[in-house]
Design a protein around this motif. Structure first.
Motif, short mmCIF file in Angstrom:
data_model
loop_
_atom_site.label_atom_id
_atom_site.label_comp_id
_atom_site.label_asym_id
_atom_site.label_seq_id
_atom_site.Cartn_x
_atom_site.Cartn_y
_atom_site.Cartn_z
N GLY A 15 107.55 -0.23 -88.32
CA GLY A 15 107.40 0.19 -89.71
C GLY A 15 107.20 1.68 -89.79
O GLY A 15 107.18 2.38 -88.78
N ALA A 16 107.04 2.17 -91.01
CA ALA A 16 106.79 3.59 -91.26
C ALA A 16 105.42 3.69 -91.93
O ALA A 16 105.14 2.98 -92.90
CB ALA A 16 107.87 4.19 -92.15
N PHE A 17 104.58 4.56 -91.41
CA PHE A 17 103.19 4.63 -91.84
C PHE A 17 102.78 6.07 -92.13
O PHE A 17 103.28 7.00 -91.50
CB PHE A 17 102.27 4.05 -90.77
N SER A 24 97.86 5.49 -84.73
CA SER A 24 97.20 5.54 -83.42
C SER A 24 96.79 4.15 -82.94
O SER A 24 96.96 3.82 -81.76
CB SER A 24 95.97 6.45 -83.47
N LYS A 25 96.26 3.34 -83.85
CA LYS A 25 95.85 1.98 -83.48
C LYS A 25 97.04 1.14 -83.04
O LYS A 25 96.95 0.40 -82.06
CB LYS A 25 95.13 1.30 -84.65
N LEU A 26 98.15 1.25 -83.77
CA LEU A 26 99.34 0.48 -83.41
C LEU A 26 99.88 0.90 -82.05
O LEU A 26 100.17 0.05 -81.20
CB LEU A 26 100.42 0.65 -84.47
N PHE A 35 103.53 -2.58 -73.59
CA PHE A 35 104.78 -2.13 -74.21
C PHE A 35 104.69 -0.64 -74.54
O PHE A 35 103.74 -0.22 -75.20
CB PHE A 35 105.05 -2.89 -75.53
N PRO A 36 105.65 0.15 -74.10
CA PRO A 36 105.64 1.56 -74.50
C PRO A 36 105.91 1.67 -75.99
O PRO A 36 106.76 0.99 -76.53
CB PRO A 36 106.77 2.19 -73.68
N ALA A 37 105.14 2.51 -76.66
CA ALA A 37 105.31 2.73 -78.09
C ALA A 37 105.18 4.22 -78.37
O ALA A 37 104.45 4.93 -77.68
CB ALA A 37 104.27 1.95 -78.88
N PHE A 38 105.91 4.67 -79.38
CA PHE A 38 105.87 6.09 -79.73
C PHE A 38 106.21 6.24 -81.20
O PHE A 38 106.54 5.27 -81.88
CB PHE A 38 106.84 6.90 -78.85
N THR A 39 106.09 7.46 -81.69
CA THR A 39 106.37 7.72 -83.10
C THR A 39 107.53 8.69 -83.24
O THR A 39 107.84 9.45 -82.32
CB THR A 39 105.14 8.31 -83.82
N VAL A 51 106.84 3.89 -86.28
CA VAL A 51 106.28 3.42 -85.02
C VAL A 51 107.36 2.59 -84.35
O VAL A 51 107.86 1.62 -84.92
CB VAL A 51 104.99 2.59 -85.23
N LEU A 52 107.74 3.03 -83.15
CA LEU A 52 108.82 2.40 -82.40
C LEU A 52 108.29 1.87 -81.07
O LEU A 52 107.46 2.53 -80.42
CB LEU A 52 109.93 3.42 -82.14
#
Length: 85
Positions: A15-17, A24-26, A35-39, A51-52
């Motif tokens: 989603g877009a936040f 940061s929490k996501l 799982f790697p996550a980034f913005t 958030v991807l």
């Protein structure tokens, strides 16, 4: 003979936040789950960050993990996007 080699990578858009706390929490929740996550800045609304999660080697990899990816963020559905760094 080789057929349909897919050299693309894929990410799952949660989603877009606008809240840096939420973002940061996501990201931390996905990282903690392995799982790697980034913005990435949202293109249609520069005040939001996407958030991807990923990248994944195939759409099937995302589909195989989709229930867990959705559960971590508390969403019903995300968006599979072709990703080119």
């Amino acid at each position: 003979r080789v057929e349909n080699i897919d050299f693309n990578m894929y990410v799952y858009k949660i989603g877009a936040f606008g809240s840096s706390v939420t973002i940061s929490k996501l990201v931390k929740s996905y990282n903690d789950a392995g799982f790697p996550a980034f913005t990435q800045q949202n293109q249609s609304n520069k005040k939001l960050m996407n958030v991807l999660v990923g990248p994944f080697a195939s759409k099937k990899d995302i589909q195989n993990n989709q229930k867990m990816l959705n559960k971590i963020a508390g969403i019903e559905v995300g968006e599979v996007i072709t990703w080119n760094p």
